[in-house]
Design an enzyme around this catalytic site. Structure first.
Site, short mmCIF file in Angstrom:
data_model
loop_
_atom_site.label_atom_id
_atom_site.label_comp_id
_atom_site.label_asym_id
_atom_site.label_seq_id
_atom_site.Cartn_x
_atom_site.Cartn_y
_atom_site.Cartn_z
N LEU A 253 0.82 -1.21 0.00
CA LEU A 253 0.00 0.00 0.00
C LEU A 253 0.85 1.26 0.00
O LEU A 253 0.41 2.32 -0.45
CB LEU A 253 -0.93 0.00 1.22
CG LEU A 253 -1.92 -1.17 1.33
CD1 LEU A 253 -2.72 -1.04 2.62
CD2 LEU A 253 -2.85 -1.19 0.13
N GLY A 254 2.05 1.15 0.53
CA GLY A 254 2.93 2.31 0.59
C GLY A 254 4.26 1.95 1.22
O GLY A 254 4.43 0.86 1.78
N GLY B 158 7.46 3.62 3.70
CA GLY B 158 7.90 4.71 4.56
C GLY B 158 9.38 4.63 4.82
O GLY B 158 10.10 3.85 4.19
N ALA B 159 9.83 5.43 5.77
CA ALA B 159 11.26 5.48 6.07
C ALA B 159 11.77 4.17 6.63
O ALA B 159 12.94 3.82 6.47
CB ALA B 159 11.53 6.62 7.06
N GLU C 15 7.63 -1.21 4.71
CA GLU C 15 6.50 -1.19 3.79
C GLU C 15 5.19 -1.43 4.53
O GLU C 15 5.16 -2.01 5.61
CB GLU C 15 6.70 -2.26 2.72
CG GLU C 15 7.92 -2.04 1.84
CD GLU C 15 8.18 -3.21 0.91
OE1 GLU C 15 8.44 -2.97 -0.28
OE2 GLU C 15 8.12 -4.36 1.39
N VAL C 16 4.10 -1.00 3.88
CA VAL C 16 2.76 -1.20 4.43
C VAL C 16 2.01 -2.14 3.48
O VAL C 16 1.95 -1.90 2.27
CB VAL C 16 2.00 0.13 4.57
CG1 VAL C 16 0.60 -0.12 5.14
CG2 VAL C 16 2.78 1.09 5.45
N LYS D 164 1.96 -2.57 8.86
CA LYS D 164 3.26 -1.94 8.65
C LYS D 164 4.35 -2.88 9.16
O LYS D 164 4.36 -3.26 10.33
CB LYS D 164 3.34 -0.59 9.37
CG LYS D 164 4.66 0.15 9.15
CD LYS D 164 4.72 1.45 9.94
CE LYS D 164 3.84 2.51 9.36
NZ LYS D 164 4.07 3.84 10.02
N ASP E 86 2.56 17.81 14.70
CA ASP E 86 2.83 17.92 13.26
C ASP E 86 1.53 17.91 12.47
O ASP E 86 1.38 17.18 11.49
CB ASP E 86 3.74 16.79 12.80
CG ASP E 86 4.33 17.05 11.40
OD1 ASP E 86 4.35 18.22 10.97
OD2 ASP E 86 4.75 16.07 10.75
#
Length: 710
Positions: free
Chosen positions: A43-44, A46-47, A50-51, A66, A160
C-alpha cells in the site's frame, strides 16, 4: 516473487503478539492466527518499511500492516510514534485517529496493524477539489477538534498537524470522516511530567514536525511542542481549507524558511481579500486559533463549543437548494429517525477507537458505499426498521454526510466532558441516555465497585429512557476526554413512535449489558471456587434448594425439565441465580453437556455484592422472569426453546390461535410448569414483554424479545 518470498519468511519466523506481553491485549498470539496478509500488495513505503494490505480472519475487516525492520526501531522517531500510539490504544482510541489495533514481532521485524484509511490525504483533496464548502469544513473540523481534545486530555501532543497528516476515510468528501495519522513527532507525557512541563526521561526527543505549520512560540525554542501548538496547526489547516492558500504563503511559492520569516515578522493572519467570502463566524474561529499568544489561543475543548464548529453558524454558507433538499425528507423525519436510532444501537465495529456514530448510521442507509444517501435508500431502511412503506419523490436530492447529519441529529444535544468528570451519579433520577462518540468511561456502583468500561459506539443510561423517573444504576466517570450524544426521554419517544424496533433493540442490549455487569460483579465476590466438571455431571437438580450460582468459564450446560432439554447456557453466561434472587426452588436440572470449567459463587457472597447495585438485581429479576417464560413455552411446545423452534413455542402458548399472546395464555403455561409462581411476578413478566403496552404480544415482538438469550 517478492510476495512469495515475504510470505515464506513470515511463516518461518512466526510473529507473536507484543501487546499481550505488555498486558495490553488478549487477542490472537500470532499474526497468522488473526490476520491473512497479502504480502504482494504494497500500500505504501515509509522510512522504516513497507505497508501491506491484510484482513482480519474472523471479521473480514481490511487493515493496514506496517512491517518495520528492527534495525530502525532504536530511532527516536519510531519510539516517539510507538509510545504515543500505545498510549492512545490504552485509553480506548478515538474514531478520528488512525488507531493501532495490534502489534507483533519476530526475530527481525515488528508488525504494526492499523486501521485502513483508503480516502487519502486531505492535501490531495484540496489539490483535486479546491477549497471546501463551509458545511463540509465545519463537520471535518469538529472531528479534528474532538480528536485533539482526546489527545490533549491524555497528555499527547501531535506536534505535526498539517493537511498531509489529516486523512479521510473515504475518497469522497461528502461521506469521508477524519483520520489523524503520523505520530512520529508526538510528545507524550505522564501526568507528573505534564505538570512539570518536562518530557519523558526514557529517551530525550525534541519534536520536529513541519515548520510551515509551527506556532510562533516553537520558533523561540523555549520548550517542546505543547497543546496550543496543535491548535495553531488546526488554524493554518482551516485557513487553507476555506481560502485555498496557506496564510503565510499567499502566492504558493514560498519555502518553509520563507514562511517562518513571514510568520515571525507578522503572525496575525491576513483576512482580506482571502476570507471575504466566508462567514464572520469562520473568520472569528480562524483568528482565535491563529492567536500568537499561546496562553490566549483557543483550546480543543472550547473549539468544540464554537458556534461555527457546532454547525450553528456554518449553515449560513450558501449551498444551492440545501434547504429545499432537506425539506423533502422532513415529512418522513419520524420514520427516518427510527431507522437511525436502530442503526446507532447496533454493536460498535472492531475498528480501533470505533467508528463515529453518525457515520455508522449514514453507512446503514448508504449500504452500497456510494458516498451519499438517496430517497430509495431512505425508503428501504424505513421499511426494514418500521415496516412502513413511504412514498418519496425519486427526484429528491441526494444527501451528503453533512446534510444527513443535519437532518437526523440537529435536535440532539452534543456534550463534551474532560477526563475524571462525573457525567451521572448512581441513585439520581435520570431522564436521558448517552451514546459515546469518542473516549472511554467507567461505570461504578453506588458502593464504589468498578463494573466495566465503555468505549466509542457504546451507550449507557438506557434504563432511564426505558422507564420514566428511573434512578441511575451507576455513576459514570470519564477515563479520558469524552464526546457524547444525549438522547432524552422525549427523543426516545419520538424515535420509537413509528416502530417498537428501537425499543426492543434497547431492551435487548440492556439485558445483555446487565448480564455482563453481573459477571463483573461476580468477580468482586469473595471465596469464588473454580473447578473442572466432566460431561454428564449434574450441577444441581430440579426443585432442589439453591445456595450457589455459577459462571461458565468454558463449556456448555443444558437446563432440563422432566428429563427434556429446555435450553442451553454457554461460556461467559451465568446460571442458578434465580433461586438466590427469588428464594424459590431450582426450576430446572443443570447438566454439563460437555466438559466444563465453572466458577461457583456462594449465595451470601453474591447477594452481598448485589446490594451495592440494586438496579442490577432488579434487572436480573426481569431477565429471570423471561427465562421462566422460556421454560414454560418450551414445556408447552414439548421441544427446546431455540431459534428454529420459536414459532412452535409461540403457537403452543397461543391457545386461541389468534396470532397474539394475552396475559391469561401466558399465565396458564407458566402455572402449568410451576403452580406456585407468584401472581405479582406474572404481572411483572407481562409488563416486561408487552413492549407497546397493548396487552398482547405479536410473534414479531416475541421473536425480537427472546433472540438475545438463545
Amino acid at each position: 516473487m517478492r510476495g512469495h518470498l515475504n510470505r515464506s519468511r513470515a511463516g518461518d519466523n512466526k510473529a507473536r503478539n507484543v501487546m499481550i506481553s505488555k498486558h495490553r491485549s488478549n487477542r490472537a498470539r500470532s499474526l497468522e492466527d488473526k490476520y491473512s496478509v497479502n504480502w504482494g500488495t504494497v500500500l505504501g513505503e515509509g522510512a522504516y518499511g513497507e505497508v501491506f494490505l491484510a484482513k482480519n480472519r474472523q471479521t473480514r475487516t481490511e487493515v493496514a500492516l506496517k512491517k518495520i525492520n528492527k534495525q530502525y526501531t532504536e530511532s527516536v522517531l519510531f519510539k516517539t510514534e510507538t509510545e504515543a500510539l500505545l498510549k492512545i490504544h490504552e485509553n480506548g482510541g478515538h474514531p478520528n485517529i488512525c488507531g493501532l489495533r495490534d502489534m507483533y514481532e519476530n526475530k527481525s521485524h515488528y508488525f504494526l496493524v492499523f486501521d485502513l484509511v483508503p480516502g487519502g490525504e486531505m492535501f490531495e483533496h484540496l489539490i483535486n477539489y479546491g477549497a471546501y464548502s463551509e458545511a463540509d469544513a465545519s463537520r471535518l473540523m469538529r472531528e479534528v477538534a474532538s480528536a485533539l481534545a482526546f489527545l490533549h486530555g491524555i497528555n499527547v501532543v501531535h506536534a505535526d498537524l498539517k493537511p498531509e497528516n489529516i486523512m479521510l476515510s473515504s475518497s469522497m468528501t461528502s461521506d469521508g470522516t477524519i483520520k489523524i495519522v503520523d505520530f512520529g513527532s508526538a510528545v507524550s507525557l505522564t501526568d507528573e511530567e505534564r505538570l512539570q512541563n518536562e518530557l519523558r526521561k526514557s529517551f530525550k526527543a525534541r519534536a520536529n514536525g513541519t515548520t510551515a505549520y509551527w506556532s510562533p512560540e516553537r520558533f523561540e525554542q523555549v520548550s517542546d511542542a505543547a497543546a496550543p501548538a496543535d491548535m495553531w496547526g488546526v488554524g493554518v489547516v482551516l485557513f487553507i481549507m476555506l481560502a485555498g492558500v496557506h496564510p503565510y504563503d499567499l502566492e504558493c511559492n514560498a519555502t518553509d524558511d520563507d514562511i517562518a520569516v513571514t510568520m515571525c515578522t507578522n503572525p496575525n493572519p491576513p483576512i482580506s481579500p482571502y476570507l471575504d467570502d466566508i462567514s464572520d463566524s469562520a473568520v472569528d474561529l480562524i483568528q482565535k486559533l491563529l492567536e500568537p499568544d499561546p496562553t490566549k489561543r483557543l483550546n480543543a475543548a472550547d473549539m468544540l463549543k464554537h458556534p461555527w464548529v457546532t454547525g450553528e453558524t456554518a449553515s449560513r454558507t450558501k449551498i444551492t437548494n440545501s434547504d429545499r433538499k432537506l425539506f423533502k425528507y422532513e415529512n418522513f423525519r419520524a420514520e427516518i429517525e427510527s431507522g437511525i436510532f436502530q442503526a446507532m444501537l447496533t454493536p460498535p465495529s472492531e475498528m480501533a477507537g470505533g467508528t463515529d456514530i453518525i457515520k455508522k448510521a449514514f453507512d446503514v442507509f448508504d449500504a452500497e458505499g456510494k458516498g451519499f444517501v438517496t430517497s430509495g435508500d431512505v425508503s428501504k431502511v424505513v421499511k426494514e426498521s418500521t415496516g412502513k412503506d413511504v412514498s418519496m419523490d425519486s427526484k429528491s436530492k441526494n444527501l451528503s454526510l453533512s446534510e444527513f447529519s443535519k437532518l437526523a441529529f440537529s435536535e440532539l444535544k452534543y456534550q463534551h466532558y474532560n477526563r475524571n468528570d462525573i457525567i451521572v451519579t448512581a441513585g439520581d433520577l435520570g431522564s436521558s441516555m448517552f451514546f459515546i462518540r469518542s473516549g472511554m468511561v467507567e461505570l461504578i456502583t453506588d458502593s464504589g465497585l468498578s463494573v466495566c468500561t465503555l468505549k466509542v459506539g457504546e451507550f449507557f443510561g438506557e434504563e432511564c429512557v426505558l422507564q420514566v423517573d428511573k434512578m441511575r444504576s451507576s455513576t459514570v466517570k470519564c477515563c479520558t476526554p469524552v464526546d457524547l450524544i444525549e438522547i432524552t426521554q422525549d427523543d426516545f419517544e419520538r424515535f420509537t413512535s413509528s416502530s417498537t424496533g428501537g425499543k426492543v433493540l434497547l431492551e435487548t442490549a440492556f439485558c445483555a449489558k446487565t448480564l455482563g455487569n453481573t459477571k463483573s460483579l461476580i468477580r468482586c465476590c469473595h471465596n469464588i471456587q473454580r473447578f473442572n466438571v466432566r460431561a454428564g455431571t449434574i450441577i444441581y437438580s430440579e426443585q432442589s434448594t439453591g445456595d450457589s450460582m455459577y459462571l461458565i468459564e468454558e463449556g456448555v450446560v443444558d437446563m432440563t425439565q422432566s428429563g427434556k432439554r429446555a435450553f442451553s447456557v454457554k461460556a461467559g453466561e451465568v446460571f442458578g441465580e434465580r433461586a438466590l434472587l427469588t428464594q424459590m426452588p431450582r426450576e430446572a436440572t443443570a447438566i454439563c453437556a460437555e466438559d466444563c470449567i465453572l466458577s461457583e459463587i456462594r449465595g451470601e457472597d453474591f447477594l452481598a455484592v448485589l446490594e451495592s447495585s440494586p438496579e442490577t438485581a432488579q434487572a436480573l429479576r426481569d431477565i429471570n422472569r423471561k427465562r421462566m417464560f422460556k421454560q414454560a413455552a418450551s414445556s408447552a411446545a414439548n421441544r427446546s426453546f431455540s431459534l428454529p423452534n420459536l414459532q412452535k413455542a409461540f403457537d403452543a402458548v397461543d391457545a386461541n390461535g389468534d396470532g397474539y399472546l394475552n396475559y391469561e395464555e401466558i399465565r396458564q403455561v407458566v402455572l402449568k410448569l410451576d403452580s406456585t409462581y407468584p401472581e405479582d411476578e406474572l404481572t411483572e413478566l407481562m409488563k416486561s414483554i408487552d413492549l407497546n403496552s397493548d396487552s398482547e404480544i405479536s410473534f414479531k415482538e416475541f421473536e425480537q424479545i427472546f433472540k438475545w438469550c438463545m
